[in-house]
Design an enzyme around this catalytic site. Structure first.
Site, PDB file in Angstrom:
ATOM      1  N   ASN A  93      -0.457  -6.435   1.519  1.00  0.00           N
ATOM      2  CA  ASN A  93       0.146  -5.094   1.520  1.00  0.00           C
ATOM      3  C   ASN A  93      -0.550  -4.155   0.541  1.00  0.00           C
ATOM      4  OD1 ASN A  93       2.610  -3.226   1.898  1.00  0.00           O
ATOM      5  ND2 ASN A  93       2.634  -3.581  -0.319  1.00  0.00           N
ATOM      6  N   TYR A 159      -9.488   5.773   3.612  1.00  0.00           N
ATOM      7  CA  TYR A 159      -8.214   5.168   4.030  1.00  0.00           C
ATOM      8  C   TYR A 159      -8.249   4.855   5.526  1.00  0.00           C
ATOM      9  CZ  TYR A 159      -3.101   4.530   4.071  1.00  0.00           C
ATOM     10  OH  TYR A 159      -1.830   4.027   4.189  1.00  0.00           O
ATOM     11  N   LYS A 163      -8.164   1.026   7.003  1.00  0.00           N
ATOM     12  CA  LYS A 163      -7.025   0.567   7.803  1.00  0.00           C
ATOM     13  C   LYS A 163      -7.457   0.192   9.216  1.00  0.00           C
ATOM     14  CE  LYS A 163      -3.821   0.938   4.622  1.00  0.00           C
ATOM     15  NZ  LYS A 163      -3.172  -0.253   4.068  1.00  0.00           N
ATOM     16  N   ALA A 193       9.066   6.320   2.723  1.00  0.00           N
ATOM     17  CA  ALA A 193       9.550   6.894   1.459  1.00  0.00           C
ATOM     18  C   ALA A 193       9.264   5.945   0.292  1.00  0.00           C
ATOM     19  CB  ALA A 193      11.043   7.178   1.560  1.00  0.00           C
ATOM     20  N   THR A 195       6.755   5.698  -3.606  1.00  0.00           N
ATOM     21  CA  THR A 195       6.167   6.577  -4.627  1.00  0.00           C
ATOM     22  C   THR A 195       4.788   7.089  -4.219  1.00  0.00           C
ATOM     23  OG1 THR A 195       5.385   4.621  -5.766  1.00  0.00           O
ATOM     24  CG2 THR A 195       7.415   5.599  -6.585  1.00  0.00           C
TER      25      THR A 195
HETATM   26  N1  NAD Z   1       4.062   4.877   2.053  1.00  0.00           N
HETATM   27  C1  NAD Z   1       3.500   5.270   3.182  1.00  0.00           C
HETATM   28  O1  NAD Z   1       3.744   6.395   3.671  1.00  0.00           O
HETATM   29  C2  NAD Z   1       2.594   4.344   3.947  1.00  0.00           C
HETATM   30  C3  NAD Z   1       2.262   4.683   5.266  1.00  0.00           C
HETATM   31  C4  NAD Z   1       1.435   3.840   5.995  1.00  0.00           C
HETATM   32  C5  NAD Z   1       0.926   2.696   5.399  1.00  0.00           C
HETATM   33  N2  NAD Z   1       1.259   2.398   4.119  1.00  0.00           N
HETATM   34  C6  NAD Z   1       0.680   1.181   3.548  1.00  0.00           C
HETATM   35  O2  NAD Z   1       1.708   0.336   3.090  1.00  0.00           O
HETATM   36  C7  NAD Z   1       1.249  -0.426   1.969  1.00  0.00           C
HETATM   37  C8  NAD Z   1       2.217  -0.278   0.812  1.00  0.00           C
HETATM   38  O3  NAD Z   1       2.284   1.096   0.474  1.00  0.00           O
HETATM   39  P1  NAD Z   1       3.394   1.702  -0.490  1.00  0.00           P
HETATM   40  O4  NAD Z   1       3.675   3.044   0.024  1.00  0.00           O
HETATM   41  O5  NAD Z   1       4.494   0.726  -0.701  1.00  0.00           O
HETATM   42  O6  NAD Z   1       2.493   1.920  -1.791  1.00  0.00           O
HETATM   43  P2  NAD Z   1       2.584   1.421  -3.293  1.00  0.00           P
HETATM   44  O7  NAD Z   1       1.483   2.132  -3.978  1.00  0.00           O
HETATM   45  O8  NAD Z   1       3.995   1.548  -3.779  1.00  0.00           O
HETATM   46  O9  NAD Z   1       2.269  -0.144  -3.180  1.00  0.00           O
HETATM   47  C9  NAD Z   1       0.987  -0.670  -3.278  1.00  0.00           C
HETATM   48  C10 NAD Z   1       1.073  -1.896  -4.173  1.00  0.00           C
HETATM   49  O10 NAD Z   1      -0.231  -2.496  -4.198  1.00  0.00           O
HETATM   50  C11 NAD Z   1      -0.502  -2.860  -5.540  1.00  0.00           C
HETATM   51  N3  NAD Z   1      -1.941  -2.952  -5.737  1.00  0.00           N
HETATM   52  C12 NAD Z   1      -2.841  -1.938  -5.820  1.00  0.00           C
HETATM   53  N4  NAD Z   1      -4.071  -2.425  -6.059  1.00  0.00           N
HETATM   54  C13 NAD Z   1      -3.935  -3.788  -6.122  1.00  0.00           C
HETATM   55  C14 NAD Z   1      -4.850  -4.845  -6.343  1.00  0.00           C
HETATM   56  N5  NAD Z   1      -6.159  -4.621  -6.558  1.00  0.00           N
HETATM   57  N6  NAD Z   1      -4.387  -6.116  -6.328  1.00  0.00           N
HETATM   58  C15 NAD Z   1      -3.072  -6.350  -6.129  1.00  0.00           C
HETATM   59  N7  NAD Z   1      -2.152  -5.394  -5.919  1.00  0.00           N
HETATM   60  C16 NAD Z   1      -2.588  -4.113  -5.921  1.00  0.00           C
HETATM   61  C17 NAD Z   1       0.141  -1.774  -6.387  1.00  0.00           C
HETATM   62  O11 NAD Z   1       0.322  -2.186  -7.740  1.00  0.00           O
HETATM   63  C18 NAD Z   1       1.443  -1.553  -5.619  1.00  0.00           C
HETATM   64  O12 NAD Z   1       2.469  -2.424  -6.080  1.00  0.00           O
HETATM   65  C19 NAD Z   1      -0.150   0.071   1.674  1.00  0.00           C
HETATM   66  O13 NAD Z   1      -1.079  -0.799   2.273  1.00  0.00           O
HETATM   67  C20 NAD Z   1      -0.182   1.435   2.339  1.00  0.00           C
HETATM   68  O14 NAD Z   1      -1.477   1.828   2.710  1.00  0.00           O
HETATM   69  C21 NAD Z   1       2.074   3.195   3.369  1.00  0.00           C
END
Ligand code: NAD
Length: 255
Positions: A93, A159, A163, A193, A195
């Site tokens: 993730n 990005y 992806k 939703a 951060t």
């Molecule tokens: N929030 C959105 O709108 C959204 C939409 C589509 C896809 N996503 C994808 O969902 C996933 C989670 O996103 P989120 O919104 O919860 O973001 P987030 O930033 O809250 O979570 C990402 C997590 O990855 C961890 N991380 C970053 N670099 C790392 C590394 N090198 N090793 C280990 N952990 C690491 C961070 O510490 C964090 O806990 C991501 O892959 C994101 O691309 C999010």
């Protein structure tokens, strides 16, 4: 959680969530526990990963893991083996903070960082997790992608590319590891939703107002709506699902 899982679909399973400390990853870890699994909450942010595991109880353990580092990735898998004796599911993730640039103005280092965490991270976590999952008789690997792996958007070249790569990495791994009884899928959310959105909007109401209309359902998702789909892919309810990319995007990519 938005829904109440009462199915115990992951009873006796062990799941490693890489990037578990916040947002969608934390919701997936919480759902896995609610569905009966034991969970390794692995994250770059060791303090937040440990705090999450403490909240989730004795079936969870937190650890520091940098998915871009082979030694760190393999240590997280070792923790699953040492603490729980097996591994049935891997969720990759983790993602770096999104860059906001075209190919012309994106720094080479920012490009490499984004590809490293999303794509090389998926490779490294899988490299060490797949043999342990196979040794236990098979299981499920889920990569958290994005709708932007399917459709493009402005100023997000790294990005989008990372992806899209994840989606096809999952397909290639599905081919290689079907004989090991390992299903491999990606899950592509729309806006959620977390951060991550607060880097662009002052609060979730503003994020919803700004991004909701681009989704057919007229809103952004809650993290648990993504976690529910991830848990499905991890579980035997998805026993005939492999090599797929599941869009959980409220219809964003439909039109
Ligand atoms: N929030 C959105 O709108 C959204 C939409 C589509 C896809 N996503 C994808 O969902 C996933 C989670 O996103 P989120 O919104 O919860 O973001 P987030 O930033 O809250 O979570 C990402 C997590 O990855 C961890 N991380 C970053 N670099 C790392 C590394 N090198 N090793 C280990 N952990 C690491 C961070 O510490 C964090 O806990 C991501 O892959 C994101 O691309 C999010």
């Amino acid at each position: 959680m938005t829904n109440n899982p009462a199915t115990n679909r992951l009873k006796d399973n062990v799941v490693l969530v890489a990037g578990a400390a916040s947002g969608i990853g934390a919701a997936i870890a919480q759902r896995c526990i609610a569905e009966g699994a034991s969970v390794v909450c692995a994250d770059y942010d060791a303090g937040a990963a440990t705090a999450l595991a403490d909240r989730l109880g004795a079936s969870a353990i937190g650890c520091r893991c940098d998915v871009t580092d082979a030694l760190s990735a393999s240590s997280a898998v070792d923790i699953a083996k040492e603490r729980f004796g097996r591994l049935d599911g891997l969720v990759h993730n983790a993602a770096a903070p999104s860059t906001n640039a075209t190919v012309v103005d994106l720094d080479e280092s920012a490009w490499r960082r984004e590809l490293d965490v999303s794509l090389t991270g998926a490779f490294l976590m899988s490299k060490f997790a797949v043999p342990l999952i196979a040794a236990g008789g098979g299981g499920s690997v889920v990569f958290i992608g994005s709708q932007f792996g399917r459709v493009a958007t402005t100023r997000a070249v790294a990005y989008c590319a990372a992806k899209a790569g994840l989606i096809h990495l999952a397909k290639a791994m599905a081919v290689d590891h079907a004989p090991d009884k390992i299903r491999v899928n990606s899950l592509s959310p729309g806006a959620v939703a977390t951060t991550r959105l607060l880097r662009r909007f002052p609060d979730f109401d503003a994020a919803n107002a700004g991004l909701g209309p681009a989704h057919l359902l007229g809103r952004i998702a809650e993290p648990d709506e993504i976690a529910a789909a991830a848990t499905f892919l991890l579980s035997s309810d998805a026993s005939f699902v492999t090599g797929s990319d599941m869009l959980v995007d409220g219809g964003y990519a439909t039109r």
